[in-house]
Enzyme design. Structure first.
Site, short mmCIF file in Angstrom:
data_model
loop_
_atom_site.label_atom_id
_atom_site.label_comp_id
_atom_site.label_asym_id
_atom_site.label_seq_id
_atom_site.Cartn_x
_atom_site.Cartn_y
_atom_site.Cartn_z
N GLU A 72 18.86 -8.22 -13.86
CA GLU A 72 18.79 -8.37 -12.41
C GLU A 72 19.85 -9.37 -11.94
OE1 GLU A 72 14.99 -9.28 -10.59
OE2 GLU A 72 13.94 -8.04 -12.06
N ASN A 130 17.66 -12.27 -15.97
CA ASN A 130 17.72 -12.08 -14.51
C ASN A 130 18.30 -13.37 -13.94
OD1 ASN A 130 16.40 -9.71 -14.94
ND2 ASN A 130 14.47 -10.29 -13.94
N ASP A 150 0.83 -1.22 0.00
CA ASP A 150 0.00 0.00 0.00
C ASP A 150 0.86 1.27 0.00
OD1 ASP A 150 -2.81 -1.15 2.08
OD2 ASP A 150 -2.13 -1.67 0.05
N ASN A 165 8.65 -8.86 -17.61
CA ASN A 165 9.64 -9.34 -16.67
C ASN A 165 9.32 -10.78 -16.25
OD1 ASN A 165 11.89 -8.73 -14.62
ND2 ASN A 165 10.26 -9.57 -13.35
N GLU A 166 10.21 -11.70 -16.58
CA GLU A 166 10.20 -13.06 -16.07
C GLU A 166 8.92 -13.84 -16.38
OE1 GLU A 166 11.46 -13.33 -12.03
OE2 GLU A 166 13.41 -12.47 -12.50
N ARG A 202 16.53 0.95 -13.98
CA ARG A 202 15.45 0.13 -14.56
C ARG A 202 14.28 0.13 -13.61
NH1 ARG A 202 14.61 -6.06 -14.19
NH2 ARG A 202 12.76 -6.30 -15.50
N TYR A 249 20.18 -15.21 -10.46
CA TYR A 249 20.51 -15.12 -9.04
C TYR A 249 21.29 -16.33 -8.54
CZ TYR A 249 17.30 -11.18 -8.65
OH TYR A 249 16.69 -9.95 -8.79
N HIS A 302 5.69 -5.79 -14.95
CA HIS A 302 6.44 -6.47 -13.89
C HIS A 302 5.45 -6.97 -12.85
CE1 HIS A 302 10.61 -6.84 -11.90
NE2 HIS A 302 9.77 -7.48 -11.11
O1 LIG Z 1 11.56 -20.23 -1.93
S1 LIG Z 1 10.48 -20.52 -2.88
O2 LIG Z 1 11.02 -21.22 -4.09
O3 LIG Z 1 9.35 -21.24 -2.30
C1 LIG Z 1 9.84 -18.96 -3.36
C2 LIG Z 1 10.56 -18.53 -4.59
C3 LIG Z 1 10.32 -17.05 -4.80
N1 LIG Z 1 10.79 -16.66 -6.13
C4 LIG Z 1 12.21 -16.94 -6.23
C5 LIG Z 1 12.71 -16.54 -7.57
N2 LIG Z 1 12.40 -15.17 -7.84
C6 LIG Z 1 12.81 -14.97 -9.22
C7 LIG Z 1 13.49 -13.73 -9.32
O4 LIG Z 1 12.51 -12.68 -9.18
C8 LIG Z 1 13.07 -11.47 -9.48
O5 LIG Z 1 14.01 -11.27 -8.48
C9 LIG Z 1 13.71 -10.49 -7.33
C10 LIG Z 1 14.08 -11.31 -6.10
O6 LIG Z 1 13.25 -12.43 -6.02
C11 LIG Z 1 12.29 -10.01 -7.30
O7 LIG Z 1 12.13 -9.08 -6.26
C12 LIG Z 1 12.02 -9.35 -8.63
O8 LIG Z 1 10.78 -8.67 -8.64
C13 LIG Z 1 11.98 -10.44 -9.70
O9 LIG Z 1 12.12 -9.85 -10.98
C14 LIG Z 1 10.98 -14.84 -7.71
C15 LIG Z 1 10.51 -15.24 -6.34
#
Ligand SMILES: O=S(=O)(O)CCCN1CCN(CCO[C@@H]2O[C@H](CO)[C@@H](O)[C@H](O)[C@H]2O)CC1
Length: 488
Positions: free
Chosen positions: A385, A314, A59, A173-174, A84, A316, A129
């Site tokens: 990302e 993206n 919010d 996005n994604e 971005r 990680y 997004h």
């Molecule tokens: O542990 S669990 O598997 O039960 C939950 C998984 C949650 N997912 C993990 C992968 N992430 C992809 C990357 O998501 C990206 O990266 C950032 C960090 O997440 C987000 O804030 C961004 O919005 C998104 O673009 C999206 C969220």
């Protein structure tokens, strides 16, 4: 591969752009101000408030709707080449359709873009997004083929309004998070659990919608606006537990991100062959009259093929993978993971973060970049990302170490020939981390959610990233003096 004791500093290629990212629902707040209408995250967090960690919601979030000048000041303190961010569809088009444009909402984005350009910070804009207008979800959202027209109409308004100043565009996005997590595994709004069919329908509609917008930009706007446009695909590296499980890792890769990269960047286009075969076989065995994976028409295959100027990634982290046909019932059936017949996990010895899914595996990033270079004929890559999560802490040595290791292997891949033009840190500041709320912090700047001012404070990683940008050098031994303020 990353050498944390590396002695010599490494130079970044000339002209490589270094920046940071956020997204509308995660930072803006003002969820119902100045004419904005509800999106699926407003609905989810208000109808089921405690499905989000600590019953947090967006919010107010970082209140960037009102604090954008401080945000631009932070970009200047870091010396970013670009920022971005994403547009809130329901802030610009309150009815979801272009019959009514919300001038106050448009004004916010014009103010943000103009303030950035005043200081020569390039806006890189994501059209979508994850914050779909609720009304469109009520009509089926990404599972409704009409989303192709809805998204195209919205995108045309964005190009008309901002395309004179915005030269970098990302359509979506994604896709995996939109489709699999949103419609299949209930880990993103709208939190559906129709894995094995709704997620596949979403994937096809999303790719056609993306391609229609790409071609619209290419034909109607690029001639006069001269920008560049592409799609953002989330990509993990999937490491087989042993050579005999290499095929399992490749299958998972094709289901997880080949599903989006193959239709656009491969010579054949279309969904990956292994996906089409495995889902068709399982569907038949389960008694479905046709495959649960929808088919592209030949025209759609041609429309989607090549529909991106670059591959925005993206990335990680990494997972380990092995084949699991023997473990009957491990996955619900029918389901996406049941279709693939694999099990994936993270090794318990791996260094972690504040997010259970995010482990520090820089060699996985290197292998991913190498595979992209080889599989898709060395496409131009934007890293849109990459980042690390902590709890609330200012001296974030683990985040600093993550960035240094991942940047180090990215430079290795560039030296090997990868054409990587852009690198983006996720995130400029702490923000609403979806179902995890504000409990997992990704920011270079910490945000104080106890303060009505949502005070932003630079972490150690902000000082280090600033020095990387200033010097265009990766120096593993640089130690900032955090007693000094981070000034412009
Ligand atoms: O542990 S669990 O598997 O039960 C939950 C998984 C949650 N997912 C993990 C992968 N992430 C992809 C990357 O998501 C990206 O990266 C950032 C960090 O997440 C987000 O804030 C961004 O919005 C998104 O673009 C999206 C969220």
């Amino acid at each position: 591969v990353a050498n944390v004791n590396r002695h010599e500093a490494r130079k970044f290629p000339d002209g490589m752009l270094l920046g940071a990212a956020t997204a509308s629902y995660q930072v803006e707040g003002a969820w119902d101000e100045d004419g904005k209408s509800e999106n699926i995250w407003d609905t989810l967090t208000h109808r089921e408030p405690c499905v989000i960690a600590e019953c947090h919601n967006g919010d107010v979030a970082d209140n960037s709707y009102h604090l954008y000048k401080r945000d631009v000041e932070m970009m200047r303190e870091l010396g970013l080449d670009f920022y971005r961010f994403s547009l809130s569809w329901s802030r610009i088009l309150p009815t979801s359709f272009p019959d009514k444009i919300n001038e106050k909402g448009v004004e916010y984005y014009n103010n943000l873009i103009d303030e950035m350009l005043k200081y020569n910070i390039q806006p890189m804009v994501t059209l979508y997004h994850w914050d779909l207008p609720q009304k469109l979800q009520d009509m089926g959202g990404w599972a409704n083929p009409h989303i192709v027209d809805w998204f195209t109409d919205y995108s045309r308004v964005a190009f008309e309004l901002f395309g004179d100043r915005v030269k970098y565009w990302f359509t979506i996005n994604e896709p995996r998070e939109v489709c699999y997590q949103g419609y299949g595994s209930a880990s993103m709004a709208p939190l559906f659990t129709m894995s094995g069919y709704a997620d596949y329908i979403c994937s096809k509609n999303l790719l056609v919608a993306h391609a229609k917008v790409y071609h619209m930009y290419n034909n109607e706007f690029r001639p006069t606006q001269g920008g560049t446009i592409g799609i953002v695909v989330s990509m993990k590296w999937y490491e087989p537990v042993s050579e005999e499980h290499a095929e399992a890792a490749e299958d998972l890769t094709q289901f997880e991100w080949g599903i989006y990269a193959n239709p656009i960047f491969s010579k054949t286009g279309d969904f990956p062959q292994v996906m089409k075969e495995k889902v068709a076989a399982k569907s038949k065995a389960q008694g479905f009259p046709r495959s649960r994976l929808p088919e592209f028409t030949p025209e759609e295959i041609e429309l989607v093929k090549g529909s991106s100027d670059f591959l925005a990634i993206n990335h990680y982290t990494t997972n380990m993978v092995y084949r699991n046909e023997s473990v009957f019932g491990y996955h619900a059936s029918p389901s996406y993971y049941d279709d693939i017949d694999v099990i994936l996990y993270t090794d318990s010895s791996w260094e972690g973060s504040a997010s259970p899914w995010l482990k520090v595996i820089p060699w996985g990033f290197y292998k991913l970049l190498t595979k992209i270079r080889e599989d898709y004929d060395n496409p131009t890559i934007f890293i849109t990302e990459n980042g690390f999560s902590t709890r609330q802490v200012l001296v974030d040595d683990d985040r600093v170490s993550y960035y240094r290791q991942y940047l180090d292997v990215m430079l290795d891949a560039i030296e090997d020939g990868s054409d990587i033009r852009v690198y983006t840190a996720w995130s400029l500041m702490d923000n609403f981390e979806w179902l995890q709320g504000y409990t997992q912090r990704f920011g270079l700047y910490e945000v104080d959610y106890e303060s009505p001012d949502r005070t932003r404070t630079p972490r150690k990683a902000a000082y280090v990233y600033k020095e990387i940008i200033r010097s265009r050098t990766l120096d593993f031994h640089y130690e900032p003096d955090m007693t000094l303020p981070l000034t412009i």
